[in-house]
Motif scaffolding. Structure first.
Motif, PDB file in Angstrom:
ATOM      1  N   ARG A   1      19.734  20.419   9.997  1.00  0.00           N
ATOM      2  CA  ARG A   1      18.658  21.508   9.983  1.00  0.00           C
ATOM      3  C   ARG A   1      19.089  23.030  10.439  1.00  0.00           C
ATOM      4  NH1 ARG A   1      14.936  23.153  13.458  1.00  0.00           N
ATOM      5  NH2 ARG A   1      15.843  22.218  15.292  1.00  0.00           N
TER       6      ARG A   1
ATOM      7  N   ASN B   1      10.770  25.970   6.156  1.00  0.00           N
ATOM      8  CA  ASN B   1       9.744  25.788   7.285  1.00  0.00           C
ATOM      9  C   ASN B   1      10.409  24.672   8.205  1.00  0.00           C
ATOM     10  OD1 ASN B   1       8.018  27.365   6.063  1.00  0.00           O
ATOM     11  ND2 ASN B   1       7.019  26.044   4.810  1.00  0.00           N
TER      12      ASN B   1
ATOM     13  N   GLN C   1      12.779  26.279  10.577  1.00  0.00           N
ATOM     14  CA  GLN C   1      12.132  26.958  11.592  1.00  0.00           C
ATOM     15  C   GLN C   1      11.420  26.234  12.647  1.00  0.00           C
ATOM     16  OE1 GLN C   1      10.232  29.915   9.188  1.00  0.00           O
ATOM     17  NE2 GLN C   1      12.012  31.197   8.969  1.00  0.00           N
ATOM     18  N   HIS C   2      10.646  25.197  12.029  1.00  0.00           N
ATOM     19  CA  HIS C   2       9.626  24.765  12.887  1.00  0.00           C
ATOM     20  C   HIS C   2       9.726  23.052  13.366  1.00  0.00           C
ATOM     21  CE1 HIS C   2       7.355  28.228  11.872  1.00  0.00           C
ATOM     22  NE2 HIS C   2       7.519  28.057  10.658  1.00  0.00           N
ATOM     23  N   ALA C   3      10.735  22.398  12.814  1.00  0.00           N
ATOM     24  CA  ALA C   3      10.799  21.009  13.103  1.00  0.00           C
ATOM     25  C   ALA C   3      11.801  20.906  14.337  1.00  0.00           C
ATOM     26  CB  ALA C   3      11.569  20.228  11.856  1.00  0.00           C
ATOM     27  N   ARG C   4      11.961  19.969  14.743  1.00  0.00           N
ATOM     28  CA  ARG C   4      12.988  19.591  15.799  1.00  0.00           C
ATOM     29  C   ARG C   4      13.980  18.742  15.298  1.00  0.00           C
ATOM     30  NH1 ARG C   4      10.374  15.191  19.059  1.00  0.00           N
ATOM     31  NH2 ARG C   4       8.868  14.210  17.533  1.00  0.00           N
TER      32      ARG C   4
ATOM     33  N   ASP D   1      10.962  15.526   8.029  1.00  0.00           N
ATOM     34  CA  ASP D   1      11.673  16.040   9.371  1.00  0.00           C
ATOM     35  C   ASP D   1      11.216  15.298  10.503  1.00  0.00           C
ATOM     36  OD1 ASP D   1       9.283  17.445  10.584  1.00  0.00           O
ATOM     37  OD2 ASP D   1       9.716  19.102   8.952  1.00  0.00           O
TER      38      ASP D   1
ATOM     39  N   SER E   1       9.289  16.475  13.056  1.00  0.00           N
ATOM     40  CA  SER E   1       8.294  16.913  13.918  1.00  0.00           C
ATOM     41  C   SER E   1       6.934  16.317  13.210  1.00  0.00           C
ATOM     42  CB  SER E   1       8.280  18.322  13.629  1.00  0.00           C
ATOM     43  OG  SER E   1       7.187  18.706  14.089  1.00  0.00           O
TER      44      SER E   1
ATOM     45  N   THR F   1       4.156  17.935  13.843  1.00  0.00           N
ATOM     46  CA  THR F   1       3.234  18.991  13.591  1.00  0.00           C
ATOM     47  C   THR F   1       3.156  19.286  12.063  1.00  0.00           C
ATOM     48  OG1 THR F   1       4.033  19.990  15.684  1.00  0.00           O
ATOM     49  CG2 THR F   1       2.937  21.260  14.233  1.00  0.00           C
TER      50      THR F   1
ATOM     51  N   PRO G   1       2.262  21.118   8.907  1.00  0.00           N
ATOM     52  CA  PRO G   1       2.038  22.770   8.206  1.00  0.00           C
ATOM     53  C   PRO G   1       0.799  23.075   7.939  1.00  0.00           C
ATOM     54  CG  PRO G   1       3.146  21.158   6.736  1.00  0.00           C
ATOM     55  CD  PRO G   1       2.904  20.475   7.868  1.00  0.00           C
TER      56      PRO G   1
ATOM     57  N   GLY H   1       5.324  33.380   7.064  1.00  0.00           N
ATOM     58  CA  GLY H   1       3.948  32.985   6.907  1.00  0.00           C
ATOM     59  C   GLY H   1       3.571  32.762   5.471  1.00  0.00           C
TER      60      GLY H   1
END
Length: 140
Positions: free
Chosen positions: A18, A56, A59-62, A84, A86, A88, A90, A102
């Motif tokens: 990642r 994405n 930038q945003h996953a773990r 991924d 995460s 969360t 999108p 964005g």
């Protein structure tokens, strides 16, 4: 092969670190799959979609890795997906004109003609987009 509700479908898949540099590797995986399947009609949009999906996730996953999959759904249709770790989801949103980012999901939504989604997993999620060549003639 990937097992779907319609049965096994041909697929290329790879686990990548990642990191931003994995975006280029994911684009090469998409190019390889589409070249083997003779689906050059979706190659450009598939490259953009996998770039946006993976960016994405970077930038945003773990966690340290993501999984990229390209699945042939039919004669001219493919699914590009990134998994991924995460949970969360999108969110499609309108970016302000002065924002540098964005717009990724808006781009994916446009290129897939709204045929994209998020499948939750117990440990994360899969974000996917179904792509097919544009059948409209240039004069329409």
């Amino acid at each position: 092969m990937v097992e779907t509700a319609a049965g096994p479908m041909p697929a290329y898949t790879e686990t990548l670190p990642r990191i931003p540099e994995s975006v280029a590797h994911a684009r090469r995986l998409v190019d390889l799959a589409l070249s083997v399947w003779g689906l050059s009609g979706v190659q450009d949009i598939a490259e953009i979609v996998v770039s946006e999906l993976l960016t994405n996730a970077v930038q945003h996953a773990r966690r340290d890795s993501v999984r990229v999959t390209v699945t042939r759904l039919g004669d001219e249709e493919v699914r590009v997906a990134v998994v991924d770790l995460s949970r969360t989801r999108p969110k499609l949103r309108a970016a302000d004109a002065d924002e540098e980012g964005g717009r990724g999901l808006a781009i994916i939504d446009g290129l897939s003609r709204g045929r994209w989604g998020v499948d939750p997993k117990p440990w994360g999620k899969q974000v996917w987009a179904d792509l097919a060549p544009d059948k409209e003639s240039p004069g329409e």
